[in-house]
Design an enzyme around this catalytic site. Structure first.
Site, PDB file in Angstrom:
ATOM      1  N   GLY A  59       0.620  -1.114   0.325  1.00 35.73           N
ATOM      2  CA  GLY A  59       0.061  -0.029   0.189  1.00 35.73           C
ATOM      3  C   GLY A  59       0.281   1.142  -0.500  1.00 35.73           C
ATOM      4  O   GLY A  59       1.956   1.207  -0.008  1.00 35.73           O
ATOM      5  N   ARG A 108       3.839   6.193   2.144  1.00 35.03           N
ATOM      6  CA  ARG A 108       4.121   8.026   1.830  1.00 35.03           C
ATOM      7  C   ARG A 108       3.469   8.322   0.905  1.00 35.03           C
ATOM      8  O   ARG A 108       4.412   9.375   0.415  1.00 35.03           O
ATOM      9  CB  ARG A 108       5.909   7.948   1.472  1.00 35.03           C
ATOM     10  CG  ARG A 108       6.104   7.392   0.374  1.00 35.03           C
ATOM     11  CD  ARG A 108       7.653   7.592   0.114  1.00 35.03           C
ATOM     12  NE  ARG A 108       8.482   6.380  -1.403  1.00 35.03           N
ATOM     13  CZ  ARG A 108       9.142   7.380  -1.496  1.00 35.03           C
ATOM     14  NH1 ARG A 108      10.100   8.321  -0.869  1.00 35.03           N
ATOM     15  NH2 ARG A 108      10.309   6.716  -2.239  1.00 35.03           N
ATOM     16  N   GLY A 151       7.739   7.590   5.843  1.00 34.13           N
ATOM     17  CA  GLY A 151       5.973   8.615   4.621  1.00 34.13           C
ATOM     18  C   GLY A 151       7.110   9.915   4.252  1.00 34.13           C
ATOM     19  O   GLY A 151       6.200  10.758   3.371  1.00 34.13           O
ATOM     20  N   ARG A 171       2.349  13.396  -8.998  1.00 29.02           N
ATOM     21  CA  ARG A 171       1.950  12.594 -10.574  1.00 29.02           C
ATOM     22  C   ARG A 171       0.404  12.548 -11.155  1.00 29.02           C
ATOM     23  O   ARG A 171       0.502  12.709 -10.129  1.00 29.02           O
ATOM     24  CB  ARG A 171       3.292  11.875 -10.615  1.00 29.02           C
ATOM     25  CG  ARG A 171       2.823  10.587  -9.738  1.00 29.02           C
ATOM     26  CD  ARG A 171       3.587   9.320 -10.001  1.00 29.02           C
ATOM     27  NE  ARG A 171       3.293   8.406  -9.242  1.00 29.02           N
ATOM     28  CZ  ARG A 171       4.314   7.365  -8.514  1.00 29.02           C
ATOM     29  NH1 ARG A 171       5.511   7.156  -8.780  1.00 29.02           N
ATOM     30  NH2 ARG A 171       3.233   6.747  -8.097  1.00 29.02           N
ATOM     31  N   ASP A 190       4.028  -5.238  -7.661  1.00 28.75           N
ATOM     32  CA  ASP A 190       3.341  -3.735  -6.962  1.00 28.75           C
ATOM     33  C   ASP A 190       3.808  -2.145  -7.873  1.00 28.75           C
ATOM     34  O   ASP A 190       3.057  -1.282  -7.655  1.00 28.75           O
ATOM     35  CB  ASP A 190       3.774  -3.034  -5.944  1.00 28.75           C
ATOM     36  CG  ASP A 190       5.068  -3.623  -4.963  1.00 28.75           C
ATOM     37  OD1 ASP A 190       5.298  -4.086  -5.463  1.00 28.75           O
ATOM     38  OD2 ASP A 190       5.459  -2.376  -4.575  1.00 28.75           O
ATOM     39  N   ASN A 191       4.518  -2.683  -8.453  1.00 28.16           N
ATOM     40  CA  ASN A 191       4.749  -1.507  -9.564  1.00 28.16           C
ATOM     41  C   ASN A 191       4.948  -1.710 -11.146  1.00 28.16           C
ATOM     42  O   ASN A 191       5.932  -1.691 -11.943  1.00 28.16           O
ATOM     43  CB  ASN A 191       7.085  -1.230  -9.495  1.00 28.16           C
ATOM     44  CG  ASN A 191       7.519  -0.843  -8.104  1.00 28.16           C
ATOM     45  OD1 ASN A 191       6.314  -0.278  -7.218  1.00 28.16           O
ATOM     46  ND2 ASN A 191       8.206  -0.736  -7.862  1.00 28.16           N
ATOM     47  N   ASP A 237       7.289   4.360 -11.043  1.00 25.93           N
ATOM     48  CA  ASP A 237       7.867   3.888  -9.763  1.00 25.93           C
ATOM     49  C   ASP A 237       9.052   4.181 -10.163  1.00 25.93           C
ATOM     50  O   ASP A 237       9.487   3.608 -10.561  1.00 25.93           O
ATOM     51  CB  ASP A 237       7.353   2.816  -8.763  1.00 25.93           C
ATOM     52  CG  ASP A 237       6.766   3.105  -7.845  1.00 25.93           C
ATOM     53  OD1 ASP A 237       6.295   4.449  -7.995  1.00 25.93           O
ATOM     54  OD2 ASP A 237       6.450   2.733  -7.126  1.00 25.93           O
TER      55      ASP A 237
HETATM   56  P1  AMP Z   1       8.809   0.834  -4.035  1.00 28.83           P
HETATM   57  O1  AMP Z   1       9.193  -0.211  -4.877  1.00 28.83           O
HETATM   58  O2  AMP Z   1       9.640   1.890  -3.844  1.00 28.83           O
HETATM   59  O3  AMP Z   1       7.398   0.776  -4.472  1.00 28.83           O
HETATM   60  O4  AMP Z   1       8.083   1.087  -2.508  1.00 28.83           O
HETATM   61  C1  AMP Z   1       7.757  -0.581  -2.246  1.00 28.83           C
HETATM   62  C2  AMP Z   1       6.760  -0.269  -0.589  1.00 28.83           C
HETATM   63  O5  AMP Z   1       7.526   0.537   0.294  1.00 28.83           O
HETATM   64  C3  AMP Z   1       5.057   0.765  -0.318  1.00 28.83           C
HETATM   65  O6  AMP Z   1       3.855   0.628  -0.213  1.00 28.83           O
HETATM   66  C4  AMP Z   1       6.086   1.907  -0.407  1.00 28.83           C
HETATM   67  O7  AMP Z   1       4.676   2.914  -0.192  1.00 28.83           O
HETATM   68  C5  AMP Z   1       6.717   1.693   1.105  1.00 28.83           C
HETATM   69  N1  AMP Z   1       7.860   2.741   0.995  1.00 28.83           N
HETATM   70  C6  AMP Z   1       8.369   2.895   0.112  1.00 28.83           C
HETATM   71  N2  AMP Z   1       9.187   4.040   0.887  1.00 28.83           N
HETATM   72  C7  AMP Z   1       8.490   4.505   1.429  1.00 28.83           C
HETATM   73  C8  AMP Z   1       8.532   5.618   3.003  1.00 28.83           C
HETATM   74  N3  AMP Z   1       9.927   6.310   3.004  1.00 28.83           N
HETATM   75  N4  AMP Z   1       8.542   5.729   4.043  1.00 28.83           N
HETATM   76  C9  AMP Z   1       6.958   4.856   4.569  1.00 28.83           C
HETATM   77  N5  AMP Z   1       6.600   3.622   3.278  1.00 28.83           N
HETATM   78  C10 AMP Z   1       7.658   3.579   2.892  1.00 28.83           C
HETATM   79 MG    MG Z   2       6.104   1.071  -5.920  1.00 27.11          MG
END
Ligand code: AMP
Ligand code: MG
Length: 486
Positions: free
Chosen positions: A91, A94, A127, A177, A253-254, A263
């Site tokens: 989910g 952030r 976040g 975005r 998820d990406n 992403d």
């Molecule tokens: P990503 O692979 O970078 O798209 O992120 C994977 C997951 O990690 C997603 O659920 C993001 O919302 C969460 N996420 C990444 N960086 C942060 C952060 N600094 N704080 C909170 N959640 C994060």
């Molecule tokens: Mg992502």
């Protein structure tokens, strides 16, 4: 706080139709907001007034701290396979979906924020996001769009005035975005895992309506939805491969349902041609290496198929058989998109047989790999060989006999140099230039970022004075490493 009229109108269709996947949430206040970059052409395309967006209300909208009347910002729930391991609850940790925006063109798009504060999905994260990575998404997604590759778009980056703690203290920022939607393979995995087929069906209906409306009229609409996603992703990943783009974190998820690139974390453009190229510092096994991207896309689509099974047929065996057959469409679609793209990059006329193009391209890639030839420079320079001057291309190789032999075979097929210049970019966000621009921006100097942006947003149009944007990284730049989740 609400915005004074004329207020922007944001729909909350996702939140309304899929409450099980939407958690109403608000952005964190920013102590000292400052607009760093605004995409004025995109704002105009969306029917937004750039002057208003630059004003205090506009900046608060871009931070999510002022919400238009009637909008329902939500954190979206999704699951996902990360590096092959399943997480049932990821989910938006952030990020926030502010709502859907319908532009003057009648198209509906998500307006979304990244770095807007912790949500209940944040797990251990803070976040937040830092200026560098948000500007990186901005410039790379702008470059992808200019290259004609489907992608989410960057509307703005606003510095928050808050310090973000990574390995060092960094200035914080929020990226605004715009995307066709933020539905992902992981959204379907989450819906499936609820065990409630009604949620899954509503999600699929929402995806069909927003992205693949032709599927609604098919004999099996949900199978048609799956096939449409397979087709969109096969076309997308072929485009990445043709331009040398390494996404770096192709977790489920990406991967979007719309077929847009999403992403921009540890992504990078390949320098020397090598299928084993990995830039991400956390991709130890090379799962998301350049050359693995088509196979990973196919693997992710198999996860989508699994999530959709209950909608495909009441008989599970039959459902699996249908999904397997449709997934079988990925490879031929990918191969066709790739060889059509390669034909264009090599400037070859339609009359040249596809198997001849494929053989010629395969032989070429063997030579590029053997001599560590820079991917982008090679294809751009090749047009000069089509014009009769082979020397600039020869200078990129060690094995001159091999490249001379290849060029002779290729030239005999009558390549069109001008057509090549329209598809082989001269300016891409080269890794060393991106790093320089982001380091300067982090220190408060946006000039290198703006100049890089200018170069890469007209990637095919060679201009005097921009030579350094077309040149390979200096030797001392070394092996490039990128970071995720920053
Ligand atoms: P990503 O692979 O970078 O798209 O992120 C994977 C997951 O990690 C997603 O659920 C993001 O919302 C969460 N996420 C990444 N960086 C942060 C952060 N600094 N704080 C909170 N959640 C994060
Ligand atoms: Mg992502």
């Amino acid at each position: 706080m609400t915005i004074a009229p004329p207020a922007l109108s944001l729909d909350n269709r996702f939140a309304r139709e899929l409450p099980e996947l939407a958690l109403a949430w608000r952005a964190e206040e920013a102590p000292d907001p400052r607009l760093l970059v605004l995409n004025e052409p995109l704002a105009a395309e969306l029917g937004l007034d750039p002057a208003r967006l630059r004003g205090p209300d506009g900046v608060r909208l871009l931070l999510g701290t002022a919400v238009p009347d009637g909008a329902t910002p939500v954190a979206q729930a999704y699951a996902g396979h990360q590096f092959g391991g399943y997480s049932p609850r990821l989910g938006d940790g952030r990020a926030l979906l502010l709502g859907e925006l319908t532009g003057p063109d009648g198209r509906s798009r998500d307006l979304h924020l990244k770095g807007s504060g912790r949500t209940p999905f944040a797990r251990g994260g803070d976040g937040l996001a830092a200026v560098g990575p948000m500007l990186r998404e901005y410039v790379v997604s702008q470059a992808m769009h200019a290259l004609g590759i489907p992608t989410t778009r960057a509307l703005a980056v606003v510095a928050t005035g808050r310090t973000v703690h990574r390995e060092t203290p960094l200035p914080g920022a929020v990226l605004a975005r715009v995307a066709a939607s933020h539905l992902r393979v992981g959204s379907f995995q989450y819906a499936r895992a609820t065990g409630d087929t009604d949620v899954l069906r509503r999600l699929a209906d929402h995806a069909i309506a927003r992205h693949h409306p032709a599927a609604a009229g098919a004999e099996r609409p949900y199978l048609a939805l799956f096939e449409a996603v397979v087709a969109a992703q096969a076309a997308l990943v072929a485009r990445w491969m043709l331009v040398g783009f390494v996404h770096g974190v192709m977790n489920t998820d990406n991967m979007t349902i719309s077929g847009e690139t999403i992403d921009y974390g540890p992504c990078a453009f390949m320098e020397a041609y090598d299928p084993a190229t990995v830039y991400s510092s956390i991709d130890h096994g090379g799962r998301y290496a350049y050359g693995n991207q088509p196979a990973i896309a196919e693997w992710n689509l198999a996860r989508l198929a699994e999530a959709l099974l209950p909608l495909l047929d009441d008989d599970q065996e039959r459902a699996v058989a249908l999904a397997v057959e449709s997934l079988g469409g990925f490879r031929p679609r990918y191969d066709t998109a790739w060889s059509d793209g390669m034909r264009a990059k090599l400037g070859l006329p339609g009359a040249v047989d596809a198997t001849v193009v494929a053989t010629l391209a395969g032989d070429l890639l063997t030579l590029l790999r053997a001599d560590h030839v820079e991917h982008t420079s090679f294809f751009r320079t090749l047009a000069t060989a089509a014009r009769g001057a082979a020397e600039p291309v020869r200078r990129l190789f060690v094995d001159l006999a091999a490249i001379d032999g290849w060029v002779a075979r290729w030239r005999a097929l009558g390549p069109d140099a001008d057509a090549m210049d329209r598809v082989n970019p001269v300016y891409i966000p080269r890794n060393h230039l991106v790093e320089q621009a982001l380091a300067a921006a982090t220190d408060g100097d946006l000039d290198p970022f703006e100049r890089l942006l200018e170069a890469v947003t007209a990637p095919y149009d060679e201009r005097p004075g921009l030579e350094r944007y077309a040149a390979a990284a200096p030797e001392d730049f070394g092996a490039y490493r990128t970071f995720c989740g920053t």
